[in-house]
Design a protein around this motif. Sequence first.
Motif, PDB file in Angstrom:
ATOM      1  N   MET A 204      29.897  30.700  42.248  1.00  0.00           N
ATOM      2  CA  MET A 204      29.033  31.436  41.311  1.00  0.00           C
ATOM      3  C   MET A 204      27.613  30.895  41.396  1.00  0.00           C
ATOM      4  SD  MET A 204      29.479  29.748  37.524  1.00  0.00           S
ATOM      5  CE  MET A 204      29.380  27.983  37.257  1.00  0.00           C
ATOM      6  N   LEU A 205      26.693  31.658  40.821  1.00  0.00           N
ATOM      7  CA  LEU A 205      25.307  31.234  40.721  1.00  0.00           C
ATOM      8  C   LEU A 205      25.147  30.486  39.384  1.00  0.00           C
ATOM      9  CD1 LEU A 205      23.168  31.897  42.836  1.00  0.00           C
ATOM     10  CD2 LEU A 205      22.348  33.732  41.334  1.00  0.00           C
ATOM     11  N   ALA A 206      24.514  29.318  39.439  1.00  0.00           N
ATOM     12  CA  ALA A 206      24.327  28.564  38.196  1.00  0.00           C
ATOM     13  C   ALA A 206      23.052  27.734  38.275  1.00  0.00           C
ATOM     14  CB  ALA A 206      25.520  27.654  37.928  1.00  0.00           C
ATOM     15  N   THR A 207      22.543  27.381  37.105  1.00  0.00           N
ATOM     16  CA  THR A 207      21.370  26.520  37.027  1.00  0.00           C
ATOM     17  C   THR A 207      21.821  25.073  37.162  1.00  0.00           C
ATOM     18  OG1 THR A 207      20.401  28.119  35.511  1.00  0.00           O
ATOM     19  CG2 THR A 207      19.368  25.943  35.608  1.00  0.00           C
ATOM     20  N   THR A 208      21.112  24.319  37.992  1.00  0.00           N
ATOM     21  CA  THR A 208      21.422  22.899  38.170  1.00  0.00           C
ATOM     22  C   THR A 208      20.148  22.087  37.980  1.00  0.00           C
ATOM     23  OG1 THR A 208      21.062  23.152  40.558  1.00  0.00           O
ATOM     24  CG2 THR A 208      23.342  23.294  39.790  1.00  0.00           C
ATOM     25  N   ILE A 209      20.349  20.808  37.673  1.00  0.00           N
ATOM     26  CA  ILE A 209      19.199  19.910  37.522  1.00  0.00           C
ATOM     27  C   ILE A 209      19.346  18.788  38.544  1.00  0.00           C
ATOM     28  CG2 ILE A 209      20.329  18.617  35.639  1.00  0.00           C
ATOM     29  CD1 ILE A 209      17.404  18.276  34.475  1.00  0.00           C
ATOM     30  N   HIS A 210      18.270  18.519  39.264  1.00  0.00           N
ATOM     31  CA  HIS A 210      18.335  17.509  40.330  1.00  0.00           C
ATOM     32  C   HIS A 210      17.467  16.299  40.025  1.00  0.00           C
ATOM     33  CE1 HIS A 210      20.627  19.915  43.348  1.00  0.00           C
ATOM     34  NE2 HIS A 210      20.252  20.875  42.513  1.00  0.00           N
ATOM     35  N   GLY A 211      16.626  16.441  39.044  1.00  0.00           N
ATOM     36  CA  GLY A 211      15.744  15.332  38.666  1.00  0.00           C
ATOM     37  C   GLY A 211      14.762  15.868  37.642  1.00  0.00           C
ATOM     38  N   PRO A 212      13.880  15.010  37.139  1.00  0.00           N
ATOM     39  CA  PRO A 212      12.897  15.479  36.170  1.00  0.00           C
ATOM     40  C   PRO A 212      12.089  16.661  36.731  1.00  0.00           C
ATOM     41  CG  PRO A 212      12.881  13.096  36.246  1.00  0.00           C
ATOM     42  CD  PRO A 212      13.769  13.549  37.367  1.00  0.00           C
ATOM     43  N   ARG A 213      12.029  17.723  35.967  1.00  0.00           N
ATOM     44  CA  ARG A 213      11.310  18.952  36.330  1.00  0.00           C
ATOM     45  C   ARG A 213      11.810  19.582  37.629  1.00  0.00           C
ATOM     46  NH1 ARG A 213       7.269  18.907  32.412  1.00  0.00           N
ATOM     47  NH2 ARG A 213       7.253  16.853  31.496  1.00  0.00           N
ATOM     48  N   ASP A 214      13.017  19.255  38.024  1.00  0.00           N
ATOM     49  CA  ASP A 214      13.596  19.845  39.238  1.00  0.00           C
ATOM     50  C   ASP A 214      14.842  20.668  38.860  1.00  0.00           C
ATOM     51  OD1 ASP A 214      14.619  20.551  41.678  1.00  0.00           O
ATOM     52  OD2 ASP A 214      14.726  18.502  42.474  1.00  0.00           O
TER      53      ASP A 214
ATOM     54  N   GLY B   9      22.922  33.649  28.511  1.00  0.00           N
ATOM     55  CA  GLY B   9      22.824  32.205  28.282  1.00  0.00           C
ATOM     56  C   GLY B   9      21.389  31.895  27.895  1.00  0.00           C
ATOM     57  N   CYS B  10      21.089  30.616  27.690  1.00  0.00           N
ATOM     58  CA  CYS B  10      19.707  30.296  27.322  1.00  0.00           C
ATOM     59  C   CYS B  10      19.431  28.811  27.485  1.00  0.00           C
ATOM     60  CB  CYS B  10      19.415  30.732  25.887  1.00  0.00           C
ATOM     61  SG  CYS B  10      20.548  30.076  24.667  1.00  0.00           S
ATOM     62  N   VAL B  11      18.170  28.477  27.333  1.00  0.00           N
ATOM     63  CA  VAL B  11      17.733  27.085  27.432  1.00  0.00           C
ATOM     64  C   VAL B  11      17.575  26.534  26.014  1.00  0.00           C
ATOM     65  CG1 VAL B  11      15.968  25.523  28.348  1.00  0.00           C
ATOM     66  CG2 VAL B  11      16.482  27.680  29.548  1.00  0.00           C
ATOM     67  N   CYS B  12      18.077  25.322  25.825  1.00  0.00           N
ATOM     68  CA  CYS B  12      18.035  24.662  24.515  1.00  0.00           C
ATOM     69  C   CYS B  12      16.896  23.649  24.512  1.00  0.00           C
ATOM     70  CB  CYS B  12      19.358  23.953  24.263  1.00  0.00           C
ATOM     71  SG  CYS B  12      19.465  23.107  22.663  1.00  0.00           S
ATOM     72  N   GLY B  13      16.314  23.434  23.347  1.00  0.00           N
ATOM     73  CA  GLY B  13      15.295  22.392  23.233  1.00  0.00           C
ATOM     74  C   GLY B  13      15.818  21.057  23.743  1.00  0.00           C
ATOM     75  N   SER B  14      17.108  20.796  23.536  1.00  0.00           N
ATOM     76  CA  SER B  14      17.659  19.508  23.971  1.00  0.00           C
ATOM     77  C   SER B  14      17.784  19.431  25.495  1.00  0.00           C
ATOM     78  CB  SER B  14      19.011  19.239  23.304  1.00  0.00           C
ATOM     79  OG  SER B  14      19.992  20.123  23.790  1.00  0.00           O
ATOM     80  N   ASP B  15      17.776  20.583  26.197  1.00  0.00           N
ATOM     81  CA  ASP B  15      17.756  20.557  27.664  1.00  0.00           C
ATOM     82  C   ASP B  15      16.437  19.989  28.178  1.00  0.00           C
ATOM     83  OD1 ASP B  15      20.280  21.762  27.836  1.00  0.00           O
ATOM     84  OD2 ASP B  15      19.433  23.790  27.846  1.00  0.00           O
ATOM     85  N   LEU B  16      15.419  20.023  27.320  1.00  0.00           N
ATOM     86  CA  LEU B  16      14.112  19.510  27.756  1.00  0.00           C
ATOM     87  C   LEU B  16      14.090  17.986  27.837  1.00  0.00           C
ATOM     88  CD1 LEU B  16      11.625  21.878  25.852  1.00  0.00           C
ATOM     89  CD2 LEU B  16      12.474  22.079  28.196  1.00  0.00           C
ATOM     90  N   TRP B  17      15.015  17.312  27.130  1.00  0.00           N
ATOM     91  CA  TRP B  17      15.054  15.848  27.236  1.00  0.00           C
ATOM     92  C   TRP B  17      15.323  15.414  28.683  1.00  0.00           C
ATOM     93  CZ3 TRP B  17      12.873  13.245  23.465  1.00  0.00           C
ATOM     94  CH2 TRP B  17      12.993  13.661  22.127  1.00  0.00           C
ATOM     95  N   PRO B  18      16.420  15.869  29.320  1.00  0.00           N
ATOM     96  CA  PRO B  18      16.594  15.488  30.732  1.00  0.00           C
ATOM     97  C   PRO B  18      15.499  16.090  31.616  1.00  0.00           C
ATOM     98  CG  PRO B  18      18.282  17.079  30.054  1.00  0.00           C
ATOM     99  CD  PRO B  18      17.574  16.622  28.808  1.00  0.00           C
ATOM    100  N   TYR B  19      15.067  17.315  31.316  1.00  0.00           N
ATOM    101  CA  TYR B  19      14.019  17.972  32.116  1.00  0.00           C
ATOM    102  C   TYR B  19      12.765  17.104  32.182  1.00  0.00           C
ATOM    103  CZ  TYR B  19      10.739  21.661  33.597  1.00  0.00           C
ATOM    104  OH  TYR B  19       9.814  22.401  34.272  1.00  0.00           O
ATOM    105  N   ARG B  20      12.486  16.439  31.049  1.00  0.00           N
ATOM    106  CA  ARG B  20      11.285  15.589  30.986  1.00  0.00           C
ATOM    107  C   ARG B  20      11.582  14.157  31.431  1.00  0.00           C
ATOM    108  NH1 ARG B  20       9.620  18.069  25.073  1.00  0.00           N
ATOM    109  NH2 ARG B  20       8.463  19.879  25.846  1.00  0.00           N
ATOM    110  N   GLY B  21      12.814  13.937  31.885  1.00  0.00           N
ATOM    111  CA  GLY B  21      13.173  12.607  32.376  1.00  0.00           C
ATOM    112  C   GLY B  21      13.461  11.610  31.271  1.00  0.00           C
TER     113      GLY B  21
END
Lengths: 339, 339
Positions: B1-11, B35-47
Amino acid sequence: MLATTIHGPRDIRVEEVPDPTIKRPTDAIVRVVAGCVCGSDLWPYRGENPIQAGATIGHECIGVVEEVGGDVQQFRPGDFVIVPFCHCDNTCAHCEAGVQSACDNLSMTTSGQGELARVGQADGSLVAVDGGAPDAALVPSLLALTDVMPTGWHAAVSAGVAKGGSVVVVGDGAVGLCGVLAASVMGAETIIAMSRHEDRQRLATDFGATHVVAERDRAGAKAVKEITGGVGADAVLECVGTDQSMGTAFAVARPGATVGFVGVPHGVELPVGKMFQKNVALRGGIAPVRRYLPELLELVLDGRIDPGRVFDLTLPLADAPEAYRAMDERRAIKVLLQP
Amino acid sequence: MLATTIHGPRDIRVEEVPDPTIKRPTDAIVRVVAGCVCGSDLWPYRGENPIQAGATIGHECIGVVEEVGGDVQQFRPGDFVIVPFCHCDNTCAHCEAGVQSACDNLSMTTSGQGELARVGQADGSLVAVDGGAPDAALVPSLLALTDVMPTGWHAAVSAGVAKGGSVVVVGDGAVGLCGVLAASVMGAETIIAMSRHEDRQRLATDFGATHVVAERDRAGAKAVKEITGGVGADAVLECVGTDQSMGTAFAVARPGATVGFVGVPHGVELPVGKMFQKNVALRGGIAPVRRYLPELLELVLDGRIDPGRVFDLTLPLADAPEAYRAMDERRAIKVLLQP
C-alpha cells in the motif's frame, strides 16, 4: 508572655516575649488552653526551612478569647474557640469557593506554642465551642481540628475518596493517620496505611486502616498492587512532602486516580510524563481548615471521630524543646503543649 | 500500500510499504477513507522525538473495514468505522473506570496517513457509523472524532468545566480549538481563548469563545485576570505541552481550579510549590477516546458540533510532505489527507 521561639536548627527555647496585641479591628487575641507541635515545624527545626532567629513558632491552638478588635461582632471575651491555623475572612471569592487557605486576607497563627495568640479576621476564622470550656478529655480532639485533622481530611477530599473505593495513605505522621480516619468516615472499603512503626500501625488500624504495608518504594508499590488486585489504588493521600513519598504515591495510583497532597513539598519533582501516561491527577495544598471545621467539630462532639488520639505525649509549655526532640526522633507522633 | 513514512527530521515521504495484516484474532484492517496530520506528529517532524527511520506515521483515520480477525464479532467487512487513535478492549478494569487510554491491551493506529490501518482490539475500539459511508460533508467532523475532538473534550472534562463557569484555553491548535468547542457545549459562561493568529481567533469565536487574549505569559495572565474580575479562571485547558504553556495555565488558574492537560509534555517542570500554595490541581493525559466517542458522535450527527472545521486544508495522500510543512509553518491549522 511565655512562648516557644526558634533561634536556629535544633535551637528551640521557651522565653518571655511581648504579648501579641490587636493590630487591626478585625483581630482577636486568644489565651491558649492547648497548643502543639506540627510535623511541618520540624522543617525549620531540622534546618530545611529558613529561620528568623528568635521568632515565635507554633500555628495550632485552641483557647479562650481574651480581647477583640472593634470590628469583631461574632465573638467576645470568654468564648471558647478553635483557631484554624490559617485565618480567613470567609467572605472573599476564594473563601466562597472553598479555598479559605487562599483568602484575600490570609494570615496565620504564629504563637500557638505560647500563652497568647493573635487571630486575624476573627469573625471569619474562629469557630466557637458551645457551652464554654470543654471537658478535658475533649481537648486533644478539638486541638486536632486546628490543622492536622482538617489537613488529613483535605487530602482525602482532594484525592476524591469515595464510598467503597480503595485508598492508600503515604505517611504515618499525625496528618497521615488523620487521613486514614477521614477515608474511613468517607466509607472507603480498602484503606492501606503505609507505615513502618508499630505504634503508628496500631493507631492506623484503630482509625480504620484495613491493611498495613511496611515496605517502601518499589516493594511497597508491589504490595499495594497485590492488595488491589493488580489495579492500583483509586485514591492516594500524600502526607509527607518529599520526592520519595510523592514517587510512592504515583507508583501506587491506578490510571485515572488522584493523588491528594498535603505534605508541604520539599525537593519534589513531579513525574509529569507518568501523570500524563496514566492520567493520574494531583490535587491538594494548604488545607482550607475553616471550610471543614463545622462538619468536623460535629463529628468530634458526636463522638464519631477521636483525632486527638494522635497526641501520644503531653508536656508543659516549658518543655517545648523536649517536645520537638521527641517528634524529631519519632519517639512521639504528636506532642500537646499546656501553657 | 501507499503510506506516509518518516525518515528523519523534516523528511516525510509517501511510498509503498507492506500492507498491514491481521496479527491477532482481535485485529481488524481498515481501508482509510480519510486520515490527517496531528499536532503531535510535529514533535518527531521537528526532531524533538526519537524517530525510527522509515516507520509509517499517522494515528488518525476513518474508513471501511476490509478484514477482521477470527475473534472479532461486532464488525464485518464493509462497515464504516471511526478508529480511535488508541485501541482498547473496553472491558478491562481501566477501561471500565473510563481510562481506555491505559487499557491492559493498549495499542495505537500507526498508518493512519496511509491506505490501510491495523486496529487492535477491534470489538472494543471501533465505533460504526450507521448507514455506511457518510455524506462527504460529514467526513471532516467524523475524522476529528478519532483524536482531536475527544482530546479537547478530555481537557475540558479533566479541568472540571462546569455550566456557568469561566474557562481559559491555552493553545490555539486544533486540540485547543476543540477544547473551546467542548467548553461551549458544557455550558461555560466565559470562554477565553489565548491565540495570536487571526484565523484561529475567528474559529475560536465561532466555536464559542467569548474572549480572545492575544498576549502571552505575564501580559496574558494579566488580561485573563481582568476578564475574570481579578479572580482567575475556574478551569484551564492546557493544549500545547511546553513548559511555557503550562506556566501560563497555572498563572491564569484561580485558587482551587484545575488545569486539564492534554498537550504531550515536552520539557515541562511542574510548579509544585505554586500548585500547593494555590490548591491548583492538574489532571489529564492521553485522551480515552473510546469513552467519549458515542456521545461525541451523537453531537456530530445531530449537527450540534462541527469539529471538522479545524481542517482548513485538504490534500491528496501523495502530498503528505506539504501537509507537514503547512502545519509546521502554521499556514494550516490541520490538514486532511485523502488516500
